[in-house]
Design a protein around this motif. Structure first.
Motif, short mmCIF file in Angstrom:
data_model
loop_
_atom_site.label_atom_id
_atom_site.label_comp_id
_atom_site.label_asym_id
_atom_site.label_seq_id
_atom_site.Cartn_x
_atom_site.Cartn_y
_atom_site.Cartn_z
N VAL A 1 0.80 -1.19 0.04
CA VAL A 1 0.14 -0.11 0.01
C VAL A 1 0.81 1.31 0.18
CG1 VAL A 1 -2.05 -1.04 0.79
CG2 VAL A 1 -0.48 -0.18 2.50
N LEU A 2 1.95 1.21 0.76
CA LEU A 2 2.77 2.45 0.73
C LEU A 2 3.50 2.87 -0.45
CD1 LEU A 2 3.22 4.87 2.58
CD2 LEU A 2 5.29 3.67 3.56
N LEU A 3 4.22 1.67 -0.93
CA LEU A 3 4.67 1.96 -2.25
C LEU A 3 3.76 2.18 -3.45
CD1 LEU A 3 7.44 -0.96 -2.56
CD2 LEU A 3 7.79 1.62 -1.73
N GLU A 4 2.64 1.82 -3.27
CA GLU A 4 1.66 2.26 -4.33
C GLU A 4 1.26 3.57 -4.24
OE1 GLU A 4 -1.92 -0.50 -4.43
OE2 GLU A 4 -0.67 -2.28 -4.57
N PHE A 5 1.09 3.96 -3.02
CA PHE A 5 0.94 5.57 -2.74
C PHE A 5 1.98 6.51 -3.17
CE2 PHE A 5 1.94 8.97 0.08
CZ PHE A 5 0.67 10.07 0.07
N ALA A 6 3.26 6.11 -2.70
CA ALA A 6 4.23 6.68 -3.22
C ALA A 6 4.21 6.68 -4.67
CB ALA A 6 5.50 6.02 -2.78
N ASN B 1 22.22 10.77 1.16
CA ASN B 1 21.94 10.46 2.67
C ASN B 1 21.38 9.16 2.71
OD1 ASN B 1 21.37 10.60 5.43
ND2 ASN B 1 20.03 12.23 5.05
N HIS B 2 21.89 8.33 3.14
CA HIS B 2 21.51 6.71 3.43
C HIS B 2 21.64 6.52 4.73
CE1 HIS B 2 20.38 6.28 -0.72
NE2 HIS B 2 21.61 6.75 -1.19
N ASN B 3 21.33 7.14 5.86
CA ASN B 3 21.92 7.22 7.03
C ASN B 3 20.81 6.02 7.77
OD1 ASN B 3 19.59 8.40 8.21
ND2 ASN B 3 20.81 10.18 8.28
N HIS B 4 21.26 5.33 8.74
CA HIS B 4 20.49 4.42 9.62
C HIS B 4 19.03 5.07 10.20
CE1 HIS B 4 20.21 0.76 12.11
NE2 HIS B 4 20.14 1.58 13.24
N GLU B 5 19.12 6.28 10.60
CA GLU B 5 17.88 6.55 11.11
C GLU B 5 16.74 6.69 10.02
OE1 GLU B 5 20.59 8.33 11.89
OE2 GLU B 5 20.86 7.29 13.71
N THR B 6 17.20 7.22 8.89
CA THR B 6 16.26 7.31 7.70
C THR B 6 15.54 5.86 7.45
OG1 THR B 6 17.26 9.41 7.08
CG2 THR B 6 15.84 8.12 5.39
N ASN B 7 16.61 5.13 7.07
CA ASN B 7 16.29 3.55 6.74
C ASN B 7 15.06 3.16 7.68
OD1 ASN B 7 17.78 3.79 4.43
ND2 ASN B 7 19.39 2.34 5.41
N ASN B 8 15.53 3.21 8.89
CA ASN B 8 14.48 2.88 9.96
C ASN B 8 12.99 3.36 10.16
OD1 ASN B 8 16.23 1.06 11.18
ND2 ASN B 8 16.77 2.34 13.02
N ALA B 9 13.24 4.65 9.58
CA ALA B 9 11.97 5.61 9.61
C ALA B 9 11.17 5.11 8.41
CB ALA B 9 12.19 6.86 9.28
N LEU B 10 11.74 4.72 7.24
CA LEU B 10 11.23 4.35 6.26
C LEU B 10 10.64 3.04 6.20
CD1 LEU B 10 13.40 5.87 3.36
CD2 LEU B 10 11.08 6.41 4.02
N ALA B 11 11.37 2.11 7.07
CA ALA B 11 11.07 0.71 7.11
C ALA B 11 9.58 0.58 7.92
CB ALA B 11 12.12 -0.21 7.80
N GLU C 1 14.68 -3.01 12.99
CA GLU C 1 16.16 -3.03 12.69
C GLU C 1 16.16 -4.77 12.40
OE1 GLU C 1 18.47 -1.52 15.57
OE2 GLU C 1 18.36 0.47 14.96
N LEU C 2 15.80 -5.52 13.12
CA LEU C 2 15.70 -6.92 12.96
C LEU C 2 15.08 -7.34 11.71
CD1 LEU C 2 16.71 -9.78 14.10
CD2 LEU C 2 14.26 -9.90 15.34
N SER D 1 15.00 -3.99 0.12
CA SER D 1 14.90 -3.33 -1.31
C SER D 1 13.55 -2.40 -1.35
CB SER D 1 14.70 -4.63 -2.20
OG SER D 1 14.12 -4.04 -3.67
N ASP D 2 12.45 -2.61 -0.57
CA ASP D 2 11.20 -1.70 -0.39
C ASP D 2 11.60 -0.44 -0.10
OD1 ASP D 2 9.75 -3.52 -1.89
OD2 ASP D 2 8.46 -4.15 -0.14
N VAL D 3 12.54 -0.39 1.04
CA VAL D 3 13.11 0.77 1.82
C VAL D 3 13.76 1.70 0.79
CG1 VAL D 3 14.64 1.73 3.39
CG2 VAL D 3 13.30 -0.07 4.05
#
Length: 99
Positions: free
Chosen positions: A16-21, A38-48, A73-74, A84-86
């Protein structure tokens, strides 16, 4: 079933989120800005976290808040699909800005 398994099962029909995006990008709607490369850890976590909440809302509600970061993270570590979706979501939702 682990969180990443719930995610992979949930997205079999649609993500659903990728379709919206994708629709947002087609309509030229920029939802957030990031510094170029910018591919930092916090951004990846927020997107995941956004992907997991959109696709597995019931499972995510059951996770205590003090365990949320660890679980996200796990799930990323255990799922190439989620990682990949992130990256796909990052590409669809962000507009890079120069310093």
């Amino acid at each position: 079933m682990q969180l990443h398994e719930h995610y992979q099962h949930a997205i079999k029909e649609h993500n659903v989120l990728l379709e919206f995006a994708r629709h947002a990008q087609q309509s030229n709607i920029v939802l957030c800005y990031v510094k170029k490369d910018n591919h930092n850890h916090e951004t990846n976590n927020a997107l995941a976290l956004a992907l997991l909440r959109a696709n597995c809302p019931n499972v995510m509600q059951e996770i205590p808040l003090n365990h949320m970061t660890w679980e996200v993270e796990l799930a990323q570590c255990n799922s190439a699909v989620l990682r990949s979706d992130v990256e796909t979501l990052r590409g669809l939702l962000t507009y890079p800005i120069e310093d």
